[in-house]
Design a protein around this motif. Structure first.
Motif, short mmCIF file in Angstrom:
data_model
loop_
_atom_site.label_atom_id
_atom_site.label_comp_id
_atom_site.label_asym_id
_atom_site.label_seq_id
_atom_site.Cartn_x
_atom_site.Cartn_y
_atom_site.Cartn_z
N ALA A 184 0.62 -1.21 -0.06
CA ALA A 184 -0.19 0.04 0.03
C ALA A 184 0.75 1.28 -0.07
O ALA A 184 1.94 1.06 0.50
CB ALA A 184 -0.82 -0.01 1.17
N PRO A 185 0.40 2.31 -0.51
CA PRO A 185 -0.94 2.41 -1.40
C PRO A 185 -0.85 1.47 -2.49
O PRO A 185 0.10 1.26 -3.34
CB PRO A 185 -0.99 3.80 -1.74
CG PRO A 185 0.49 4.44 -1.77
CD PRO A 185 1.09 3.80 -0.72
N ARG A 222 -8.29 0.76 -5.04
CA ARG A 222 -7.30 1.69 -4.51
C ARG A 222 -7.99 2.47 -3.57
O ARG A 222 -7.61 2.73 -2.57
CB ARG A 222 -6.61 2.27 -5.60
CG ARG A 222 -5.59 1.14 -6.35
CD ARG A 222 -4.55 2.15 -7.16
NE ARG A 222 -5.17 3.00 -8.19
CZ ARG A 222 -5.79 2.65 -9.61
NH1 ARG A 222 -5.50 1.54 -9.69
NH2 ARG A 222 -6.10 3.71 -10.13
N GLU A 258 -7.48 2.96 0.79
CA GLU A 258 -6.85 4.14 1.12
C GLU A 258 -7.79 4.84 2.25
O GLU A 258 -7.32 5.31 3.38
CB GLU A 258 -6.87 5.19 0.16
CG GLU A 258 -5.47 4.89 -0.93
CD GLU A 258 -4.12 4.69 0.00
OE1 GLU A 258 -3.86 5.65 0.74
OE2 GLU A 258 -3.75 3.44 0.04
N ARG A 259 -9.35 4.42 1.95
CA ARG A 259 -10.15 5.02 3.07
C ARG A 259 -9.94 4.13 4.28
O ARG A 259 -9.81 4.79 5.45
CB ARG A 259 -11.51 4.82 2.43
CG ARG A 259 -12.05 5.84 1.61
CD ARG A 259 -13.48 5.80 1.37
NE ARG A 259 -13.95 4.56 0.82
CZ ARG A 259 -14.12 4.42 -0.62
NH1 ARG A 259 -13.96 5.21 -1.27
NH2 ARG A 259 -14.27 3.17 -0.90
N ARG A 265 -6.80 2.70 5.08
CA ARG A 265 -5.75 2.88 5.94
C ARG A 265 -5.49 4.31 6.29
O ARG A 265 -4.88 4.56 7.52
CB ARG A 265 -4.61 3.09 4.62
CG ARG A 265 -4.13 1.80 4.17
CD ARG A 265 -3.11 2.17 2.91
NE ARG A 265 -2.02 2.36 3.46
CZ ARG A 265 -1.05 3.31 2.97
NH1 ARG A 265 -1.57 3.88 1.93
NH2 ARG A 265 -0.06 3.67 3.41
N ALA A 266 -6.42 5.52 6.05
CA ALA A 266 -6.44 6.62 6.72
C ALA A 266 -7.01 6.66 8.15
O ALA A 266 -6.80 7.42 8.79
CB ALA A 266 -7.42 7.66 5.70
#
Length: 308
Positions: free
Chosen positions: A174-175, A199, A203-204, A206-207
């Motif tokens: 990631a990303p 993707r 990312e949502r 991981r944030a």
């Protein structure tokens, strides 16, 4: 290992398993299963023949011995598919052993497994797959866990991954790039394109994930920070499919089937789909052509005036 097998035969089984690992690149789970299958068959045959089974006895086995074993397995309720898989393992071991011991393996290699009909994959319709992904995100009140679940199922469907492959991703992945390098069954690598939706979903997650997603650690985490269990993903999908009224076949693996079937319906090339799925044989991928034909006939029956 059964005491019905001689020390020499036990050593040969171990050497064969080492061969599968080192030269054939078989996965550890496959090696373990094959070894257990062959040991169980040989133990049965030792009892059936009334004496211990050693290297010298393998070449003396005949078609009648194997028919007796297959009959016993069917009497126990073992599915024909499982019997065929176990016989295949025995043939693999016998072929390897005969090259080293110099006996004729024909009697075992020519044995016919019981016939079985491979079940067709059970994909989801495209709209059901999208609804399922959306509904998965509603199964947990904790936002980061809900985002994690959506990310996992989006990757399984959007990239056609096995659940073990999806959960095998690490922080180093990631990303997500536009193409993922996936290590599949038997350690075989393949390149898989990543859709923008996958993707974005990762990312949502991981944030807002509260855990440190270091390069060497699993990308997808359980509630306490450990590796995410496949059982958790299966449970989330089970609750979502019940809410949507989908069949019990709507499992994580069904998302992989759906990926392949929807690509084929859109005109995808069978060879390309084989590469994306990581199938060793094109015949495995060809099962999706049967699914596509069934879908086509169902559509025809609904649309044709005589089919209503």
């Amino acid at each position: 290992m059964s005491v019905a097998l001689s020390p020499g035969l036990r050593d040969a089984l171990q050497a064969w398993r080492d061969h599968l690992r080192a030269l054939d690149g078989a996965a550890e789970a496959t090696v373990t299963a094959y070894g257990a299958d062959v040991a169980a068959i040989l133990s049965f045959l030792a009892a059936h023949r009334g004496g211990p089974m050693g290297l010298g006895q393998i070449g003396q086995l005949g078609a009648g011995d194997l028919r007796a074993w297959m009959a016993a397995e069917r009497m126990r309720g073992t599915a024909a598919r499982s019997v065929a898989r176990r016989l295949s393992a025995l043939k693999s071991f016998t072929r390897w052993l005969s090259e080293r011991e110099g006996f004729d393996p024909t009697a075992i290699l020519s044995a016919r497994a019981p016939r079985f009909r491979k079940p067709l994959p059970r994909p989801l319709p495209q709209d059901a797959a999208r609804e399922l992904i959306d509904t998965v995100g509603l199964q947990h009140a904790e936002p980061w866990i809900a985002a994690r679940d959506v990310a996992v199922v989006t990757i399984l469907y959007g990239c056609g991954l096995r659940i073990s492959e999806g959960l095998g991703l690490t922080g180093a992945d990631a990303p997500l790039a536009q193409v993922l390098r996936i290590r599949g069954k038997g350690g075989k690598e393949r390149l898989v394109p990543v859709l923008p939706a996958a993707r974005a979903a990762v990312e949502r997650y991981r944030a807002i994930c509260p855990h440190d997603l270091s390069r060497d650690a699993p990308l997808f985490r359980g509630a306490r920070g450990g590796p995410l269990s496949p059982r958790i993903v299966s449970g989330v999908m089970a609750r979502a499919r019940m809410q949507l009224g989908l069949p019990s076949t709507a499992t994580p693996h069904a998302l992989r089937h759906s990926f392949a079937t929807h690509l084929l319906e859109a005109g995808g090339d069978l060879r390309a789909i084989q590469e994306l799925l990581g199938h060793a044989s094109l015949s495995t991928t060809q099962a999706y052509t049967a699914v596509d034909a069934v879908h086509l006939m169902e559509t025809y029956a609904r649309a044709h005036p005589h089919g209503r």
